[in-house]
Each structure stands twice: as C-alpha cells, then as structure tokens.
Design a protein around this motif. Structure first.
Motif, PDB file in Angstrom:
ATOM      1  N   LYS A 259     -51.155  42.086  31.564  1.00  0.00           N
ATOM      2  CA  LYS A 259     -52.575  42.179  31.886  1.00  0.00           C
ATOM      3  C   LYS A 259     -52.818  41.905  33.366  1.00  0.00           C
ATOM      4  O   LYS A 259     -52.042  41.220  34.023  1.00  0.00           O
ATOM      5  N   ASN A 260     -53.933  42.453  33.890  1.00  0.00           N
ATOM      6  CA  ASN A 260     -54.396  41.998  35.191  1.00  0.00           C
ATOM      7  C   ASN A 260     -55.492  40.959  34.963  1.00  0.00           C
ATOM      8  O   ASN A 260     -55.857  40.658  33.821  1.00  0.00           O
ATOM      9  N   LEU A 261     -56.022  40.399  36.045  1.00  0.00           N
ATOM     10  CA  LEU A 261     -56.993  39.317  35.888  1.00  0.00           C
ATOM     11  C   LEU A 261     -58.229  39.758  35.118  1.00  0.00           C
ATOM     12  O   LEU A 261     -58.763  39.017  34.291  1.00  0.00           O
ATOM     13  N   LYS A 262     -58.690  40.966  35.389  1.00  0.00           N
ATOM     14  CA  LYS A 262     -59.898  41.454  34.717  1.00  0.00           C
ATOM     15  C   LYS A 262     -59.682  41.568  33.215  1.00  0.00           C
ATOM     16  O   LYS A 262     -60.457  41.030  32.416  1.00  0.00           O
ATOM     17  N   SER A 263     -58.629  42.275  32.814  1.00  0.00           N
ATOM     18  CA  SER A 263     -58.392  42.473  31.383  1.00  0.00           C
ATOM     19  C   SER A 263     -58.031  41.161  30.695  1.00  0.00           C
ATOM     20  O   SER A 263     -58.355  40.953  29.523  1.00  0.00           O
TER      21      SER A 263
ATOM     22  N   ARG B 129     -57.019  29.120  32.178  1.00  0.00           N
ATOM     23  CA  ARG B 129     -55.577  28.888  32.056  1.00  0.00           C
ATOM     24  C   ARG B 129     -54.820  30.200  31.864  1.00  0.00           C
ATOM     25  O   ARG B 129     -53.747  30.409  32.441  1.00  0.00           O
ATOM     26  N   ALA B 130     -55.390  31.097  31.076  1.00  0.00           N
ATOM     27  CA  ALA B 130     -54.745  32.393  30.874  1.00  0.00           C
ATOM     28  C   ALA B 130     -54.714  33.193  32.170  1.00  0.00           C
ATOM     29  O   ALA B 130     -53.726  33.871  32.477  1.00  0.00           O
ATOM     30  N   MET B 131     -55.781  33.112  32.963  1.00  0.00           N
ATOM     31  CA  MET B 131     -55.802  33.822  34.241  1.00  0.00           C
ATOM     32  C   MET B 131     -54.768  33.245  35.201  1.00  0.00           C
ATOM     33  O   MET B 131     -54.111  33.981  35.950  1.00  0.00           O
ATOM     34  N   GLN B 132     -54.600  31.940  35.186  1.00  0.00           N
ATOM     35  CA  GLN B 132     -53.577  31.316  36.028  1.00  0.00           C
ATOM     36  C   GLN B 132     -52.177  31.741  35.577  1.00  0.00           C
ATOM     37  O   GLN B 132     -51.272  31.914  36.403  1.00  0.00           O
ATOM     38  N   TYR B 133     -52.013  31.912  34.280  1.00  0.00           N
ATOM     39  CA  TYR B 133     -50.748  32.395  33.726  1.00  0.00           C
ATOM     40  C   TYR B 133     -50.434  33.785  34.278  1.00  0.00           C
ATOM     41  O   TYR B 133     -49.318  34.069  34.726  1.00  0.00           O
TER      42      TYR B 133
END
Length: 218
Positions: A52-56, A65-69
């Motif tokens: 995924k990218n940050l948007k999706s 936390r998922a975005m940092q992942y």
C-alpha cells in the motif's frame, strides 16, 4: 477543544506487525533468543500493508501506526518525487477530512517536513475541523494554502464556527470571493453575502446570486 502539543509521535525504528513479533517471540525465545532478521522476514510474509501507499493505507486502516509501517518500507524504494508529493497530499486530505490531528502532525512534521500542503486547509474546513485549522495556522501557516475555496466548503456544510474563524484569520482572496459569495447566497446567509460584497466589492461586483427566489446583483 484542547490541542495536542507540537510534539509528534515518533515512529518505531522499523515497525513490524504485532503478529510477526508475537510468533517469533514465542517460537525463538525457547531456542536461544530473538533474531531480528527472522522477525522482519516473517513480517514481510504476513504484511498485507506492504504493497500500500500512504493514501490507500489510511483509507483501509485510519491508523497512524499502519502509516508508519508503510513509510518505513518506502526508505529502500526508489519513488518519483512528484508521485511522492501527490500521494502525500492525498493522504493529508483524507487525514484532514477525518479530523485526525495526531496523524496530520506526523505527516507534516516527520514524513515530509516543510512540503507545501495543497489540500489540508480545504478538507479541514469543509468537514468542520476547527482544531486542525487552528493547529495549522499556529504551527505551519506558511506551508498551507489559505484564502482559497475553503470558506465555500465550510459555508455549504453549515460549519458556523469554522466560517467565523476563517473570516477573522483567512478571508478569501479576491479571485475566490465570488465562489464563497454564491455559497453564502445559496445558504440564505445575507449577512455573510453582504460582508463578502463589502470586503471584495471589485471581485464580486458582477456576480449575480439567487437568494430566496430573488436575484441580487452587485
């Protein structure tokens, strides 16, 4: 509403899925201890977010936390800078629309510091998130676009407190005033129509607006 402090939640050095860490801890501790490279391999095998990218990622999880992942795994990937900015601003738009100040802080101050915010102000205003506007104004006023069409969005969605705040802090530019004026007329707010007309008489002088079955031409 009390705003969060300027401090941003730091991302772990290399975040991994809790499931991967738990499995490896249970299986490896009895055989002599943790092996970080094995944890990362298991994480890569299990990680559905890695593609995924940050948007999706935010669309799917609404999780910082998922975005940092996801961001931690971008470091080794060659990414076109224009695509990166596009994904960043789309992610910022989603976060601002959701009123998520903690994630917005991380995006603006840690992920791409000083990157110009093309959508944050508009989506925060359109969705009535005054606390985001106040934080952006206080901490990052110079990298946001103010005085555009954000007042229109706040008017059409009935966010009275946001409209009042924008009138004081970020009145629309002359080229954006007619759009806000039409929105105010559509909502039947004659006081706001009058203020916009008085403030931007030149830009609004030729705008015809329909207000309660009457046409007002300035």
């Amino acid at each position: 509403m009390e705003l969060l402090s300027g401090a941003v939640q730091a991302a772990p050095a290399f975040p991994v899925l809790t499931a991967a860490r738990a499995v490896c801890r249970l299986c490896l501790l009895s055989h002599g201890g943790e092996l970080p490279h094995v944890v990362e391999c298991v994480d890569a095998f299990l990680g559905a977010l890695a593609s995924k990218n940050l948007k999706s990622c935010y669309q799917l999880t609404h999780s910082l936390r998922a975005m940092q992942y996801v961001a931690a795994r971008e470091s080794g990937v060659q990414m076109d800078p224009f695509y990166r900015r596009w994904v960043f601003n789309d992610a910022v738009a989603l976060v601002a629309a959701n009123g998520d100040l903690g994630t917005l802080q991380w995006l603006v101050e840690s992920y791409l510091p000083d990157e110009f915010l093309t959508k944050a102000v508009y989506y925060a205003a359109e969705n009535g998130h005054l606390h985001l506007l106040e934080w952006l104004w206080e901490h990052h006023r110079d990298i946001g676009y103010w005085g555009g069409t954000e007042l229109e969005g706040a008017i059409l969605n009935g966010h009275v407190n946001v409209v009042k705040w924008l009138r004081v802090h970020a009145a629309p530019h002359p080229d954006s005033a007619p759009v806000a004026l039409r929105a105010a007329a559509e909502m039947g707010d004659m006081a706001l129509v009058q203020w916009l007309h008085d403030t931007h008489h030149g830009s609004a002088s030729s705008v015809g607006v329909r207000l309660r079955d009457r046409v007002w031409t300035f």
